[in-house]
Scaffold this active site. Structure first.
Site, PDB file in Angstrom:
ATOM      1  N   ASP A 125       0.854  -1.199   0.000  1.00 42.15           N
ATOM      2  CA  ASP A 125       0.000   0.000   0.000  1.00 42.15           C
ATOM      3  C   ASP A 125       0.882   1.238   0.000  1.00 42.15           C
ATOM      4  OD1 ASP A 125      -2.709   1.176   0.179  1.00 42.15           O
ATOM      5  OD2 ASP A 125      -1.965   2.003   2.044  1.00 42.15           O
ATOM      6  N   SER A 126       0.254   2.368  -0.298  1.00 45.79           N
ATOM      7  CA  SER A 126       0.992   3.632  -0.288  1.00 45.79           C
ATOM      8  C   SER A 126       1.251   4.123   1.134  1.00 45.79           C
ATOM      9  CB  SER A 126       0.202   4.679  -1.063  1.00 45.79           C
ATOM     10  OG  SER A 126      -1.061   4.835  -0.455  1.00 45.79           O
TER      11      SER A 126
ATOM     12  N   CYS B 213     -10.718   3.229  -1.781  1.00 51.24           N
ATOM     13  CA  CYS B 213      -9.420   3.626  -1.233  1.00 51.24           C
ATOM     14  C   CYS B 213      -9.236   2.895   0.085  1.00 51.24           C
ATOM     15  CB  CYS B 213      -9.395   5.139  -1.011  1.00 51.24           C
ATOM     16  SG  CYS B 213      -7.927   5.697  -0.133  1.00 51.24           S
TER      17      CYS B 213
ATOM     18  N   HIS C 245      -7.757   3.654   2.688  1.00 50.60           N
ATOM     19  CA  HIS C 245      -7.812   4.467   3.908  1.00 50.60           C
ATOM     20  C   HIS C 245      -9.234   4.741   4.401  1.00 50.60           C
ATOM     21  CE1 HIS C 245      -3.709   5.146   2.648  1.00 50.60           C
ATOM     22  NE2 HIS C 245      -3.451   5.886   3.714  1.00 50.60           N
TER      23      HIS C 245
ATOM     24  N   CYS D 201      -3.533  -1.168  -2.372  1.00 49.67           N
ATOM     25  CA  CYS D 201      -3.757   0.228  -2.742  1.00 49.67           C
ATOM     26  C   CYS D 201      -4.632   0.312  -4.004  1.00 49.67           C
ATOM     27  CB  CYS D 201      -2.399   0.879  -2.996  1.00 49.67           C
ATOM     28  SG  CYS D 201      -2.491   2.604  -3.433  1.00 49.67           S
TER      29      CYS D 201
ATOM     30  N   GLU E 150      -3.764   9.889   7.255  1.00 50.12           N
ATOM     31  CA  GLU E 150      -2.343   9.594   7.563  1.00 50.12           C
ATOM     32  C   GLU E 150      -1.842  10.482   8.710  1.00 50.12           C
ATOM     33  OE1 GLU E 150       0.356   7.559   5.831  1.00 50.12           O
ATOM     34  OE2 GLU E 150      -1.272   6.344   5.024  1.00 50.12           O
TER      35      GLU E 150
HETATM   36  N1  DGL Z   1      -3.913   3.571  -0.532  1.00 49.97           N
HETATM   37  C1  DGL Z   1      -4.416   4.425  -1.569  1.00 49.97           C
HETATM   38  C2  DGL Z   1      -5.654   3.866  -2.219  1.00 49.97           C
HETATM   39  O1  DGL Z   1      -6.143   2.864  -1.812  1.00 49.97           O
HETATM   40  C3  DGL Z   1      -4.788   5.774  -1.110  1.00 49.97           C
HETATM   41  C4  DGL Z   1      -3.690   6.571  -0.564  1.00 49.97           C
HETATM   42  C5  DGL Z   1      -2.904   7.359  -1.525  1.00 49.97           C
HETATM   43  O2  DGL Z   1      -3.410   8.207  -2.276  1.00 49.97           O
HETATM   44  O3  DGL Z   1      -1.719   7.123  -1.444  1.00 49.97           O
HETATM   45  O4  DGL Z   1      -6.145   4.459  -3.117  1.00 49.97           O
END
Ligand code: DGL
Length: 271
Positions: free
Chosen positions: A6-7, A187, A189, A69, A155
């Site tokens: 993930d990011s 997403c 998050h 992600c 975050e």
């Molecule tokens: N984890 C990313 C997603 O699921 C969102 C966070 C980001 O933009 O880095 O889209």
């Protein structure tokens, strides 16, 4: 080993249901928090970050990588599958995403054929959710809304603050007015705000996060692909890697996911 990519921290909303459903495997979680939010980056950058993550994870023993992600799944999954699997005729490793299982699930859930998607700007601009839903049922109308401020708020652990709720309401208002009956949290998050999202959308709208769906889809995949399943180590080991502050990662995880984890290892992805 199974790797979850993930990011940032958001992929833990996918990691947690996966380890709950399939606890026997070894897992490695990689969060690229130093470069989050991916959703604000160009497709070229997202592809580049994703390549670096895949190379890192394969070189650290991953046999199966889950792109938790949504942004990376939307923009870069096909690209990395082509580059690291198809072009190399790779049969013993796999990279899977979250979008197709979610698209299949919502197509079953919706009664009115009106589905909403919220996600990062990159995910919404890619239009991949609509494309995948229309492959299953072209009659489903898909209403999409980018919510770029939510990931930075989450975050920063600011997502319970009144300012964050007021931003969330502004994002959800136009999508609520489209009379959808199902809303995809596109997403990783956003499940951290799911209570507020459900309250704002109201009881008639089914809110669909990707974590449990991805876990069930992975279970199903492994039951059909013994050639991959047999390669996965099964010692219940969990490793956490981050490209940013390991203490912050640990505190966030323990506070919001109720999981005690070892201090993540700080890693450098840039080659
Ligand atoms: N984890 C990313 C997603 O699921 C969102 C966070 C980001 O933009 O880095 O889209």
């Amino acid at each position: 080993m199974i790797a979850i990519f993930d990011s940032g921290y958001g992929g833990l909303t996918v990691f947690k249901p996966i380890i709950h459903l399939l606890p026997q495997y070894d897992y490695l979680y990689l969060g690229d928090s130093a470069r989050t939010p991916y959703g604000a980056h160009s497709p070229e950058n997202i592809k580049h970050f994703s390549e670096e993550a895949v190379e890192y994870l394969f070189s650290h023993g991953a046999k199966l990588i889950i792109f938790a992600c949504n942004t990376a799944s939307s923009v870069a999954l096909c690209h990395v599958q082509q580059k690291y699997l198809k072009e190399k005729n790779e049969k013993e490793r796999k990279i899977l995403g979250v979008l197709i299982p979610v698209a299949e699930e919502v197509s079953k859930i919706t009664k009115s054929n009106r589905v909403g998607v919220i996600g990062t700007s990159a995910t919404i601009n890619s239009n991949v959710y609509e494309t995948e839903i229309h492959k299953i049922n072209p009659n489903i109308k898909v209403h999409q809304k980018a919510c770029p401020l939510l990931v930075p708020l989450i975050e920063e652990d600011w997502h319970k603050k009144p300012e964050a709720i007021s931003i969330l309401k502004k994002y959800l208002k136009p999508i609520k007015s489209t009379n959808i009956d199902t809303l995809i949290l596109g997403c990783t998050h956003y499940p951290l705000m799911i209570k507020d999202i459900k309250r704002i959308m109201g009881k008639k709208i089914t809110v669909v996060p990707s974590g449990e769906i991805t876990a069930k889809s992975l279970e199903n995949y492994l039951s059909r692909h013994s050639e991959i399943e047999q390669k996965l180590s099964k010692n219940r080991k969990r490793k956490f890697f981050t490209t940013d502050n390991p203490e912050k990662f640990k505190i966030f995880t323990e506070k919001h996911f109720g999981m005690k984890i070892p201090l993540p290892q700080k890693v450098e992805l840039k080659g």
